[in-house]
Write a protein that holds these residues in place. Structure first.
Motif, PDB file in Angstrom:
ATOM      1  N   THR A  44       0.814  -1.229   0.000  1.00  0.00           N
ATOM      2  CA  THR A  44       0.000   0.000   0.000  1.00  0.00           C
ATOM      3  C   THR A  44       0.841   1.269   0.000  1.00  0.00           C
ATOM      4  OG1 THR A  44      -0.129   0.074   2.427  1.00  0.00           O
ATOM      5  CG2 THR A  44      -1.801  -1.240   1.276  1.00  0.00           C
ATOM      6  N   GLU A  96       0.192   4.299  -2.699  1.00  0.00           N
ATOM      7  CA  GLU A  96      -1.011   5.070  -2.411  1.00  0.00           C
ATOM      8  C   GLU A  96      -0.815   5.950  -1.177  1.00  0.00           C
ATOM      9  OE1 GLU A  96      -5.749   4.363  -1.342  1.00  0.00           O
ATOM     10  OE2 GLU A  96      -4.455   2.669  -1.876  1.00  0.00           O
ATOM     11  N   GLU A  97      -0.141   5.429  -0.163  1.00  0.00           N
ATOM     12  CA  GLU A  97       0.071   6.206   1.059  1.00  0.00           C
ATOM     13  C   GLU A  97       0.993   7.389   0.807  1.00  0.00           C
ATOM     14  OE1 GLU A  97      -1.554   5.914   3.698  1.00  0.00           O
ATOM     15  OE2 GLU A  97      -2.564   4.034   3.227  1.00  0.00           O
TER      16      GLU A  97
END
Length: 530
Positions: free
Chosen positions: A387, A390-391
């Motif tokens: 992730t 996206e973070e």
């Protein structure tokens, strides 16, 4: 200052908590051992606390059942020809009132109530004759193993031929090495030895027991056939029963055994703050801090030029696309977390930088953790890495970018308008003088007055134009100088957002695993009485 020693109840609660905290992070055998001791101890304390349960354990041919009958004082039929081996537990019960539920828990169906008392002050007592633990029947060994973990007092019965057998030492005595306080060791069939050999074999067995970890156990030499040593064995059992502490001592020994692998472990050190800082530096680089800083500085220069540049040319800057808006970025921070930028996705190089930062931090978090807890950190790390792009994009969107010039620059805007107005007045003056001279005559005698030989309209035009150009050049150069400060502030703002997001998505989940292990160790130490 001395801390109050935890009660047995508190220690059992801590043991149960340790089993819950360990969960899947322990091996199935380790978790089962903790849960079993916690459950069994709680169940045993709920049942009759008056009765002391003594189990006779031994290998085939050790004379265990004959010895049991001799201690009981009556042949209960366990050595009859129809039953050459012990196939199921037999209980000899003194003072049976309240023993039913306890024997049900022990799963002992064959019960023989005895009259009178076993010995003065011995109190309610249950002697168990158990199946041979080396029997060819697996169920016999299972029964002996189960009851070895349930009875209050363990009586290990061996004989001169099998006293050094590895089965009894490796699989039964050594796993109960911490149970010295509730263990009796018996060398049976001593009538087959001379008095000298009896002492030699007895000392040899004592040394083997010490090697197994039983430091305080002495060997009682007996003979069921001649009744040699029977009174001594009965007296030893009576002393333990009379103390009414066997149940507690047994539970404490069980706790000591199952907590031993961790009770001596040192507490974990704090993860150094430099590890988080190093990770945040790499994540900021991966998030494109340099690129974002350049874009913000370019946007600042553009907006400063629009605001303070020469009015005759600054409008052209509005035709150029805004560097921030082109990438979906905004000056204000996106605190809702729903906005996404159009920053380029992380390429392989940026991903490698980000992954190195997270994995490096995870390695610091894993320091000092056992293998299974380390594996949990690794698994969580890999899910976090998935992730990361996206973070990091969310961090860029959340960053408050210093791309807007301060209001103080508005002074230059006012001056630019005044300069332009002055130039326009000069031009209008000449136009009126040229095309509408009659309009000016009533107002002034000299249509084009001068100062030191310079016509005032000319001064207004030249002053307005030169002032506007000069101010525009000044702010443009100043914008370049301020750009480095804007870049620095942008990098700092992005890193601050990256630090907050990494704390939320990386630091907190990984430290949670480390914290659970620390809580596990604390519970283990409390359970172990340390």
């Amino acid at each position: 200052m001395f801390s109050k020693k935890a009660s047995l109840t508190e220690r059992l609660v801590a043991l149960d908590e340790a089993a819950a905290l360990g969960g899947a992070r322990l091996s199935p055998a380790e978790h089962a051992a903790l849960a079993r001791v916690a459950d069994a101890a709680g169940e045993r304390r709920r049942l009759s606390g008056e009765h002391t349960v003594v189990g006779f354990f031994g290998a085939t041919g050790s004379g265990k059942t004959s010895l049991f009958n001799a201690v009981v004082g009556e042949d209960l039929g366990r050595t009859a020809a129809r039953r050459p081996t012990t196939s199921s537990p037999l209980a000899a019960v003194w003072d049976p009132v309240g023993s039913e539920e306890l024997l049900d828990w022990l799963k002992v169906e064959d019960r023989r109530n005895r009259t009178g008392e076993f010995a003065p002050d011995a109190g309610p007592l249950i002697l168990l004759d158990l199946p041979d633990f080396d029997s060819v029947e697996p169920v016999h060994r299972e029964i002996a193993t189960r009851l070895a973990g349930q009875v209050d007092v363990l009586v290990w019965v061996t004989d001169p031929e099998k006293y050094a057998d590895s089965i009894i030492h490796d699989h039964f005595i050594r796993p109960h090495a911490s149970h010295s306080a509730v263990t009796l060791a018996v060398l049976n069939k001593s009538d087959r030895l001379s008095e000298t050999d009896r002492k030699v074999v007895g000392r040899s067995l004592e040394q083997l027991l010490k090697d197994d970890g039983l430091q305080k156990v002495s060997v009682i030499t007996t003979s069921a056939r001649t009744r040699f040593g029977i009174d001594e064995l009965r007296s030893a059992i009576a002393r333990i029963a009379a103390a009414h502490s066997a149940q507690t001592a047994r539970i404490e020994a069980d706790i000591a055994t199952v907590t031993a692998p961790w009770a001596g472990q040192k507490g974990l050190k704090e993860v150094p703050s430099s590890a988080k800082e190093w990770m945040d530096d790499l994540l900021s680089d991966a998030a494109g801090s340099d690129r974002l800083a350049d874009i913000t500085a370019a946007a600042y220069r553009k907006r400063l030029g629009q605001k303070t540049g020469w009015l005759l040319t600054s409008w052209l800057l509005r035709l150029r696309p805004d560097p921030l808006k082109r990438l979906g970025l905004r000056e204000e921070a996106d605190k809702t977390g729903v906005h996404r930028s159009s920053m380029p996705t992380l390429d392989a190089s940026s991903r490698a930088v980000a992954n190195r930062g997270v994995r490096g931090y995870a390695a610091e978090v894993s320091a000092g953790l056992p293998d299974r807890w380390t594996s949990a950190v690794v698994d969580r790390t890999e899910s976090i890495i998935d992730t990361l792009p996206e973070e990091l994009d969310r961090a860029a969107a959340r960053t408050e970018l210093p791309a807007q010039p301060s209001r103080a620059w508005g002074v230059f805007t006012v001056v630019q308008w005044l300069a332009l107005l002055a130039a326009l007045v000069g031009v209008a003056w000449y136009l009126l003088a040229a095309f509408l001279p009659g309009v000016l005559y009533p107002l002034m005698d000299d249509i084009i007055p001068d100062v030191e030989g310079w016509p005032i309209p000319t001064l207004l035009i030249l002053g307005g134009l030169l002032l506007g150009i000069t101010l525009g050049m000044f702010t443009a150069v100043h914008g370049l100088a301020i750009g480095s400060a804007v870049k620095w502030r942008t990098r700092r703002a992005l890193r601050r957002e990256v630090s907050e997001i990494s704390a939320e998505t990386v630091e907190q989940p990984l430290l949670e695993i480390r914290g659970q292990y620390s809580q596990f160790l604390d519970a283990i130490r409390l359970a172990a009485g340390k």
